[in-house]
Write a protein that holds these residues in place. Structure first.
Motif, PDB file in Angstrom:
ATOM      1  N   GLY A  59       0.808  -1.217   0.000  1.00  0.00           N
ATOM      2  CA  GLY A  59       0.000   0.000   0.000  1.00  0.00           C
ATOM      3  C   GLY A  59       0.837   1.260   0.000  1.00  0.00           C
ATOM      4  N   VAL A  60       1.806   1.313   0.898  1.00  0.00           N
ATOM      5  CA  VAL A  60       2.641   2.521   1.013  1.00  0.00           C
ATOM      6  C   VAL A  60       3.531   2.692  -0.211  1.00  0.00           C
ATOM      7  CG1 VAL A  60       4.511   3.591   2.330  1.00  0.00           C
ATOM      8  CG2 VAL A  60       2.559   2.578   3.534  1.00  0.00           C
ATOM      9  N   GLY A  61       4.203   1.628  -0.638  1.00  0.00           N
ATOM     10  CA  GLY A  61       5.107   1.734  -1.787  1.00  0.00           C
ATOM     11  C   GLY A  61       4.398   2.153  -3.061  1.00  0.00           C
ATOM     12  N   ILE A  68       4.543  10.502  -6.235  1.00  0.00           N
ATOM     13  CA  ILE A  68       5.751  11.031  -6.874  1.00  0.00           C
ATOM     14  C   ILE A  68       5.564  11.169  -8.386  1.00  0.00           C
ATOM     15  CG2 ILE A  68       8.198  10.552  -7.351  1.00  0.00           C
ATOM     16  CD1 ILE A  68       8.241   9.140  -4.545  1.00  0.00           C
ATOM     17  N   SER A  69       4.803  10.254  -8.979  1.00  0.00           N
ATOM     18  CA  SER A  69       4.607  10.248 -10.435  1.00  0.00           C
ATOM     19  C   SER A  69       3.532  11.212 -10.919  1.00  0.00           C
ATOM     20  CB  SER A  69       4.247   8.836 -10.908  1.00  0.00           C
ATOM     21  OG  SER A  69       5.279   7.940 -10.598  1.00  0.00           O
ATOM     22  N   GLY A  70       2.839  11.859  -9.989  1.00  0.00           N
ATOM     23  CA  GLY A  70       1.842  12.838 -10.394  1.00  0.00           C
ATOM     24  C   GLY A  70       0.452  12.277 -10.637  1.00  0.00           C
ATOM     25  N   TYR A  71       0.107  11.182  -9.965  1.00  0.00           N
ATOM     26  CA  TYR A  71      -1.228  10.599 -10.071  1.00  0.00           C
ATOM     27  C   TYR A  71      -1.925  10.633  -8.705  1.00  0.00           C
ATOM     28  CZ  TYR A  71       0.520   8.704 -14.487  1.00  0.00           C
ATOM     29  OH  TYR A  71       1.044   8.557 -15.735  1.00  0.00           O
ATOM     30  N   PRO A  72      -2.083  11.808  -8.112  1.00  0.00           N
ATOM     31  CA  PRO A  72      -2.626  11.871  -6.743  1.00  0.00           C
ATOM     32  C   PRO A  72      -4.053  11.348  -6.618  1.00  0.00           C
ATOM     33  CG  PRO A  72      -2.547  14.063  -7.701  1.00  0.00           C
ATOM     34  CD  PRO A  72      -1.820  13.147  -8.649  1.00  0.00           C
ATOM     35  N   VAL A  73      -4.835  11.395  -7.692  1.00  0.00           N
ATOM     36  CA  VAL A  73      -6.217  10.914  -7.629  1.00  0.00           C
ATOM     37  C   VAL A  73      -6.256   9.410  -7.351  1.00  0.00           C
ATOM     38  CG1 VAL A  73      -6.509  10.454 -10.099  1.00  0.00           C
ATOM     39  CG2 VAL A  73      -8.490  11.089  -8.719  1.00  0.00           C
ATOM     40  N   TYR A  74      -5.189   8.705  -7.686  1.00  0.00           N
ATOM     41  CA  TYR A  74      -5.156   7.257  -7.500  1.00  0.00           C
ATOM     42  C   TYR A  74      -4.614   6.830  -6.134  1.00  0.00           C
ATOM     43  CZ  TYR A  74      -6.443   6.306 -12.303  1.00  0.00           C
ATOM     44  OH  TYR A  74      -7.138   6.208 -13.487  1.00  0.00           O
ATOM     45  N   ILE A  75      -4.043   7.734  -5.361  1.00  0.00           N
ATOM     46  CA  ILE A  75      -3.382   7.354  -4.108  1.00  0.00           C
ATOM     47  C   ILE A  75      -4.290   6.536  -3.176  1.00  0.00           C
ATOM     48  CG2 ILE A  75      -2.320   8.245  -1.985  1.00  0.00           C
ATOM     49  CD1 ILE A  75      -1.108  10.497  -3.764  1.00  0.00           C
ATOM     50  N   PRO A  76      -5.503   6.999  -2.837  1.00  0.00           N
ATOM     51  CA  PRO A  76      -6.312   6.194  -1.902  1.00  0.00           C
ATOM     52  C   PRO A  76      -6.685   4.820  -2.459  1.00  0.00           C
ATOM     53  CG  PRO A  76      -7.346   8.338  -2.318  1.00  0.00           C
ATOM     54  CD  PRO A  76      -6.170   8.235  -3.222  1.00  0.00           C
ATOM     55  N   GLY A  77      -7.084   4.784  -3.720  1.00  0.00           N
ATOM     56  CA  GLY A  77      -7.447   3.511  -4.337  1.00  0.00           C
ATOM     57  C   GLY A  77      -6.263   2.578  -4.433  1.00  0.00           C
ATOM     58  N   THR A  78      -5.135   3.097  -4.857  1.00  0.00           N
ATOM     59  CA  THR A  78      -3.928   2.285  -4.977  1.00  0.00           C
ATOM     60  C   THR A  78      -3.515   1.711  -3.627  1.00  0.00           C
ATOM     61  OG1 THR A  78      -3.123   3.405  -6.953  1.00  0.00           O
ATOM     62  CG2 THR A  78      -1.465   2.375  -5.549  1.00  0.00           C
ATOM     63  N   PHE A  79      -3.555   2.539  -2.584  1.00  0.00           N
ATOM     64  CA  PHE A  79      -3.171   2.070  -1.253  1.00  0.00           C
ATOM     65  C   PHE A  79      -3.996   0.841  -0.857  1.00  0.00           C
ATOM     66  CE2 PHE A  79      -3.674   1.957   3.355  1.00  0.00           C
ATOM     67  CZ  PHE A  79      -2.346   1.912   3.759  1.00  0.00           C
ATOM     68  N   VAL A  80      -5.307   0.928  -1.022  1.00  0.00           N
ATOM     69  CA  VAL A  80      -6.191  -0.174  -0.621  1.00  0.00           C
ATOM     70  C   VAL A  80      -6.059  -1.367  -1.565  1.00  0.00           C
ATOM     71  CG1 VAL A  80      -8.605  -0.859  -0.318  1.00  0.00           C
ATOM     72  CG2 VAL A  80      -7.814   1.354   0.547  1.00  0.00           C
ATOM     73  N   ILE A  81      -6.093  -1.119  -2.864  1.00  0.00           N
ATOM     74  CA  ILE A  81      -6.063  -2.207  -3.842  1.00  0.00           C
ATOM     75  C   ILE A  81      -4.760  -2.987  -3.751  1.00  0.00           C
ATOM     76  CG2 ILE A  81      -5.986  -2.738  -6.330  1.00  0.00           C
ATOM     77  CD1 ILE A  81      -7.889  -0.208  -6.640  1.00  0.00           C
ATOM     78  N   LYS A  82      -3.642  -2.295  -3.752  1.00  0.00           N
ATOM     79  CA  LYS A  82      -2.349  -2.986  -3.700  1.00  0.00           C
ATOM     80  C   LYS A  82      -2.152  -3.669  -2.355  1.00  0.00           C
ATOM     81  CE  LYS A  82      -1.069  -1.740  -7.862  1.00  0.00           C
ATOM     82  NZ  LYS A  82      -0.659  -2.641  -8.931  1.00  0.00           N
ATOM     83  N   GLY A  83      -2.647  -3.048  -1.280  1.00  0.00           N
ATOM     84  CA  GLY A  83      -2.576  -3.696   0.027  1.00  0.00           C
ATOM     85  C   GLY A  83      -3.384  -4.982   0.060  1.00  0.00           C
ATOM     86  N   LEU A  84      -4.596  -4.938  -0.488  1.00  0.00           N
ATOM     87  CA  LEU A  84      -5.434  -6.146  -0.530  1.00  0.00           C
ATOM     88  C   LEU A  84      -4.833  -7.225  -1.425  1.00  0.00           C
ATOM     89  CD1 LEU A  84      -9.027  -4.605  -0.591  1.00  0.00           C
ATOM     90  CD2 LEU A  84      -7.846  -5.726   1.332  1.00  0.00           C
ATOM     91  N   MET A  85      -4.134  -6.819  -2.457  1.00  0.00           N
ATOM     92  CA  MET A  85      -3.416  -7.795  -3.282  1.00  0.00           C
ATOM     93  C   MET A  85      -2.439  -8.590  -2.430  1.00  0.00           C
ATOM     94  SD  MET A  85      -2.327  -5.675  -6.712  1.00  0.00           S
ATOM     95  CE  MET A  85      -1.212  -6.981  -7.250  1.00  0.00           C
ATOM     96  N   ALA A  86      -1.685  -7.880  -1.599  1.00  0.00           N
ATOM     97  CA  ALA A  86      -0.693  -8.544  -0.750  1.00  0.00           C
ATOM     98  C   ALA A  86      -1.359  -9.489   0.249  1.00  0.00           C
ATOM     99  CB  ALA A  86       0.159  -7.509  -0.026  1.00  0.00           C
ATOM    100  N   VAL A  87      -2.463  -9.053   0.824  1.00  0.00           N
ATOM    101  CA  VAL A  87      -3.185  -9.906   1.781  1.00  0.00           C
ATOM    102  C   VAL A  87      -3.641 -11.192   1.104  1.00  0.00           C
ATOM    103  CG1 VAL A  87      -5.256 -10.089   3.216  1.00  0.00           C
ATOM    104  CG2 VAL A  87      -3.900  -7.996   3.269  1.00  0.00           C
ATOM    105  N   ALA A  88      -4.264 -11.062  -0.057  1.00  0.00           N
ATOM    106  CA  ALA A  88      -4.751 -12.241  -0.780  1.00  0.00           C
ATOM    107  C   ALA A  88      -3.605 -13.168  -1.168  1.00  0.00           C
ATOM    108  CB  ALA A  88      -5.530 -11.814  -2.027  1.00  0.00           C
ATOM    109  N   ALA A  89      -2.540 -12.601  -1.725  1.00  0.00           N
ATOM    110  CA  ALA A  89      -1.402 -13.420  -2.146  1.00  0.00           C
ATOM    111  C   ALA A  89      -0.802 -14.165  -0.958  1.00  0.00           C
ATOM    112  CB  ALA A  89      -0.344 -12.558  -2.824  1.00  0.00           C
ATOM    113  N   ALA A  90      -0.645 -13.473   0.162  1.00  0.00           N
ATOM    114  CA  ALA A  90      -0.039 -14.100   1.341  1.00  0.00           C
ATOM    115  C   ALA A  90      -0.924 -15.208   1.904  1.00  0.00           C
ATOM    116  CB  ALA A  90       0.227 -13.041   2.415  1.00  0.00           C
ATOM    117  N   LEU A  91      -2.200 -14.914   2.110  1.00  0.00           N
ATOM    118  CA  LEU A  91      -3.087 -15.889   2.751  1.00  0.00           C
ATOM    119  C   LEU A  91      -3.364 -17.103   1.874  1.00  0.00           C
ATOM    120  CD1 LEU A  91      -5.640 -13.538   4.542  1.00  0.00           C
ATOM    121  CD2 LEU A  91      -3.691 -14.764   5.548  1.00  0.00           C
TER     122      LEU A  91
END
Length: 178
Positions: A59-61, A68-91
């Motif tokens: 989520g943070v990365g 940094i890349s100039g896509y601030p509108v995606y920050i909240p969605g990216t944080f949650v989506i990418k974080g949930l990806m990690a949870v699913a992959a791990a579990l």
């Protein structure tokens, strides 16, 4: 160093890898957006750090890369989506490995596939809220391509790290640190 601090440091290290891998190599896609190696490191962080610290790293990365890349509108969605990806992959990977210990590669692929499905569906929902459903459909092919590349690269990375003994050492270090 205590166990929690060691895991936080490892998560921060993976967040940096994810941010840099997302920003460093950008291959423009004719299907909207670009393909990058961020998902490769998201999957590796999930498989090595587990669901909680993998979520934090992913989520943070990824959100930092958007900032940094100039896509601030995606920050909240990216944080949650990418974080949930990690949870699913791990579990999912952890469960399959405990049920089928001789099927490690299949476990990694299944966990990574589920994670990438979350990414494709998550961005469809997020972009639908911003741009509307029909315009958001145009992002699916590019996200599928991103997911396939992330899964292939992530599986190759974890297999290489496992063969070199890095994953075993890192897990032992984060689990045994006291």
């Amino acid at each position: 160093m205590n166990k929690k601090l060691t895991r936080i440091i490892s998560s921060a290290m993976f967040a940096a890898f994810i941010c840099v891998a997302t920003m460093l190599i950008r291959i423009p896609s004719p299907m909207n957006g670009y393909v990058n190696l961020g998902d490769c490191f998201i999957l590796a962080s999930a498989w090595i750090l587990g669901p909680v610290y993998g979520f934090a790293a992913a989520g943070v990365g990824s959100a930092l890369a958007d900032l940094i890349s100039g896509y601030p509108v995606y920050i909240p969605g990216t944080f949650v989506i990418k974080g949930l990806m990690a949870v699913a992959a791990a579990l999912i990977t952890r469960k399959l490995m405990s049920s089928f210990p001789k099927k490690k590669l299949i476990s990694f692929i299944a966990g990574g596939f589920a994670a990438e499905l979350i990414m494709v569906g998550g961005y469809l929902l997020y972009e639908s809220a911003i741009y509307g459903f029909v315009p958001s459909l145009s992002g699916i092919p590019g996200n599928v391509l991103q997911g396939v590349c992330g899964l292939v690269a992530g599986t190759a990375l974890i297999r290489s790290l496992s063969a070199a003994g890095v994953t075993r050492k890192m897990k032992a270090y984060t689990e045994a640190a006291a």
